[in-house]
Enzyme design. Structure first.
Site, PDB file in Angstrom:
ATOM      1  N   GLN A  53       0.829  -1.196   0.000  1.00  0.00           N
ATOM      2  CA  GLN A  53       0.000   0.000   0.000  1.00  0.00           C
ATOM      3  C   GLN A  53       0.866   1.250   0.000  1.00  0.00           C
ATOM      4  O   GLN A  53       1.850   1.338   0.723  1.00  0.00           O
ATOM      5  CB  GLN A  53      -0.921  -0.005   1.219  1.00  0.00           C
ATOM      6  CG  GLN A  53      -1.938   1.120   1.223  1.00  0.00           C
ATOM      7  CD  GLN A  53      -2.936   0.987   2.362  1.00  0.00           C
ATOM      8  OE1 GLN A  53      -3.030  -0.059   2.995  1.00  0.00           O
ATOM      9  NE2 GLN A  53      -3.683   2.037   2.620  1.00  0.00           N
TER      10      GLN A  53
ATOM     11  N   SER B 281       4.425  -6.088   2.889  1.00  0.00           N
ATOM     12  CA  SER B 281       3.130  -6.062   3.580  1.00  0.00           C
ATOM     13  C   SER B 281       2.040  -6.652   2.679  1.00  0.00           C
ATOM     14  O   SER B 281       2.025  -7.854   2.442  1.00  0.00           O
ATOM     15  CB  SER B 281       2.802  -4.637   4.022  1.00  0.00           C
ATOM     16  OG  SER B 281       1.683  -4.592   4.868  1.00  0.00           O
ATOM     17  N   LEU B 282       1.149  -5.837   2.154  1.00  0.00           N
ATOM     18  CA  LEU B 282       0.122  -6.314   1.229  1.00  0.00           C
ATOM     19  C   LEU B 282       0.720  -7.154   0.111  1.00  0.00           C
ATOM     20  O   LEU B 282       0.143  -8.148  -0.340  1.00  0.00           O
ATOM     21  CB  LEU B 282      -0.634  -5.120   0.642  1.00  0.00           C
ATOM     22  CG  LEU B 282      -1.512  -5.424  -0.572  1.00  0.00           C
ATOM     23  CD1 LEU B 282      -2.765  -6.169  -0.148  1.00  0.00           C
ATOM     24  CD2 LEU B 282      -1.856  -4.149  -1.326  1.00  0.00           C
TER      25      LEU B 282
ATOM     26  N   ARG C 148      -9.163  -7.650   4.114  1.00  0.00           N
ATOM     27  CA  ARG C 148      -8.021  -7.055   4.809  1.00  0.00           C
ATOM     28  C   ARG C 148      -8.139  -5.528   4.840  1.00  0.00           C
ATOM     29  O   ARG C 148      -8.003  -4.897   5.885  1.00  0.00           O
ATOM     30  CB  ARG C 148      -6.727  -7.480   4.115  1.00  0.00           C
ATOM     31  CG  ARG C 148      -5.432  -7.061   4.815  1.00  0.00           C
ATOM     32  CD  ARG C 148      -4.254  -7.563   3.992  1.00  0.00           C
ATOM     33  NE  ARG C 148      -2.970  -7.409   4.660  1.00  0.00           N
ATOM     34  CZ  ARG C 148      -2.172  -6.349   4.549  1.00  0.00           C
ATOM     35  NH1 ARG C 148      -2.543  -5.330   3.788  1.00  0.00           N
ATOM     36  NH2 ARG C 148      -1.000  -6.311   5.179  1.00  0.00           N
TER      37      ARG C 148
ATOM     38  N   HIS D  94       0.401  -2.622  11.501  1.00  0.00           N
ATOM     39  CA  HIS D  94       1.463  -3.492  12.028  1.00  0.00           C
ATOM     40  C   HIS D  94       1.741  -3.235  13.509  1.00  0.00           C
ATOM     41  O   HIS D  94       2.888  -3.303  13.973  1.00  0.00           O
ATOM     42  CB  HIS D  94       2.736  -3.364  11.178  1.00  0.00           C
ATOM     43  CG  HIS D  94       2.501  -3.687   9.736  1.00  0.00           C
ATOM     44  ND1 HIS D  94       2.161  -4.955   9.317  1.00  0.00           N
ATOM     45  CD2 HIS D  94       2.487  -2.899   8.634  1.00  0.00           C
ATOM     46  CE1 HIS D  94       1.965  -4.929   8.010  1.00  0.00           C
ATOM     47  NE2 HIS D  94       2.150  -3.705   7.580  1.00  0.00           N
TER      48      HIS D  94
ATOM     49  N   GLN E 143       0.658 -10.859  10.473  1.00  0.00           N
ATOM     50  CA  GLN E 143       1.332  -9.763   9.777  1.00  0.00           C
ATOM     51  C   GLN E 143       0.712  -8.407  10.120  1.00  0.00           C
ATOM     52  O   GLN E 143       1.405  -7.390  10.208  1.00  0.00           O
ATOM     53  CB  GLN E 143       1.261  -9.998   8.264  1.00  0.00           C
ATOM     54  CG  GLN E 143       2.044  -9.013   7.426  1.00  0.00           C
ATOM     55  CD  GLN E 143       1.456  -8.865   6.043  1.00  0.00           C
ATOM     56  OE1 GLN E 143       0.409  -8.269   5.869  1.00  0.00           O
ATOM     57  NE2 GLN E 143       2.143  -9.419   5.049  1.00  0.00           N
TER      58      GLN E 143
END
Length: 352
Positions: free
Chosen positions: A56, A141-142, A166, A254, A303
């Site tokens: 992102q 991440s994503l 998500r 996170h 995550q």
């Protein structure tokens, strides 16, 4: 048309977001994963060519316009995704508006689909051999969802549904409790840790901050309560940071602020088929590849509340002999980070 992306079954429902009271943000920067005998397939992997997928923040209005006109397989992906999502994803990518594309709910599916469209661009322009050259994958991440889809562990349609859930659950968690993220530029990780400790002394425990994204030396993102982030911004110069930048994200990603989203995502993952990846996919949580499907599901859920270990991921790959990397997807965020870690490393951008 040959593709790495398969068909999938459909989720019967989208779980609701639980609005539980959250614990204070944990300040630990590492996470351990229980090792299973079924999780050792990639224990001795040797990387040669890595496909790296953005997360992102990589989105820009206008992305995917050319690729869908030039690569029919890319257009097919956007058509499939739009049918699942219930809105025209391609139109939002191409036309915006920017504030809507930048929202957590929209940007996550957009980057996921656009990055896989970039794989199809590579396939059409350089052939199947170029795609199959990747022997390891990772995503920021994503981007870990994109990497798992590329590696055959996650079906495309299931991936679209998961990143939709998500994004929605992360937005809901952010809305439930004010929080933020701040990029700290110009300091080593230990100094940013000290900065966080100093900031946390000035705020209540529930507003504490910690490093959420370990990107590269001199570039770490701090995440937590608004007062904590404001304290970081106020104290940064005294720690000789070059600058701080408040990130345009919904909240403290996170960290434990995302605990409700983790619970929602874990429920969705439980009903999703994940299989052993065909190549190693390095996790954001512990910077290791995993082959056990249940472990992968657990890591994807964790995550959301665990720091992103991207710096360790890249250093480990390079130490293991990684020869070249491809950044697959919108923008050049990852390439810039990789070059900060190793200026000599070869990174090719396949953009959309």
């Amino acid at each position: 048309m040959r593709s790495v992306l398969g068909n999938s079954r459909i989720f019967s429902r989208t779980p609701g977001v639980k609005q539980a009271r959250l614990p204070p943000v944990r300040t630990t920067a590492t996470a351990s994963v229980v090792e299973k005998a079924s999780d050792t397939k990639f224990a001795q992997y040797t990387p040669g060519t890595a496909f790296l997928f953005p997360g992102q923040g990589a989105q820009t209005v206008g992305m995917a316009k050319d690729v869908v006109e030039e690569v029919p397989a890319a257009k097919d992906l956007f058509d499939q995704a739009s049918e699942i999502l219930g809105y025209d994803l391609l139109k939002l990518c191409v036309e915006g508006p920017k504030d809507k594309l930048d929202s957590t709910v929209i940007s996550q599916p957009a980057i996921y689909v656009a990055s896989l469209a970039a794989v199809e661009k590579l396939r059409q322009t350089e052939g199947e051999e170029a795609v199959q050259a990747a022997d390891v994958a990772a995503g920021l991440s994503l981007g870990e969802y994109t990497a798992l889809t590329f590696a055959g562990a996650l079906k495309f349609e299931d991936g679209v549904r998961l990143v939709k859930i998500r994004g929605e659950s992360m937005q809901a968690a952010a809305d439930a409790r004010p929080s933020a993220m701040v990029s700290v530029i110009g300091l080593a990780a230990d100094k940013v840790e000290e900065l966080c400790e100093a900031a946390n002394k000035e705020v209540a425990a529930e507003d504490a901050v910690r490093i959420a994204n370990f990107l590269c030396n001199g570039n770490y993102a701090v995440s937590g309560g608004l007062p904590g982030c404001e304290a970081v911004e106020k104290l940064a110069k005294s720690f000789k940071a070059r600058m701080t930048v408040r990130l345009a994200v919904a909240g403290a990603f996170h960290t434990s602020y995302m605990q409700p989203a983790e619970e929602t995502l874990r429920e969705a993952l439980a009903s999703t088929e994940i299989v052993v990846p065909r190549i190693p996919v390095v996790s954001n949580v512990d910077a290791q590849p995993h082959s056990d499907p249940d472990t992968i599901k657990d890591i994807l859920a964790r995550q959301l509340t665990s720091p992103v270990q991207w710096e360790t991921t890249m250093k480990t790959l390079l130490e293991k002999g990684l020869q070249r990397s491809y950044e697959i997807g919108p923008n050049k965020v990852i390439a810039g980070i990789v070059k900060r870690i190793d200026k000599a490393h070869s990174v090719t951008n396949i953009q959309v």
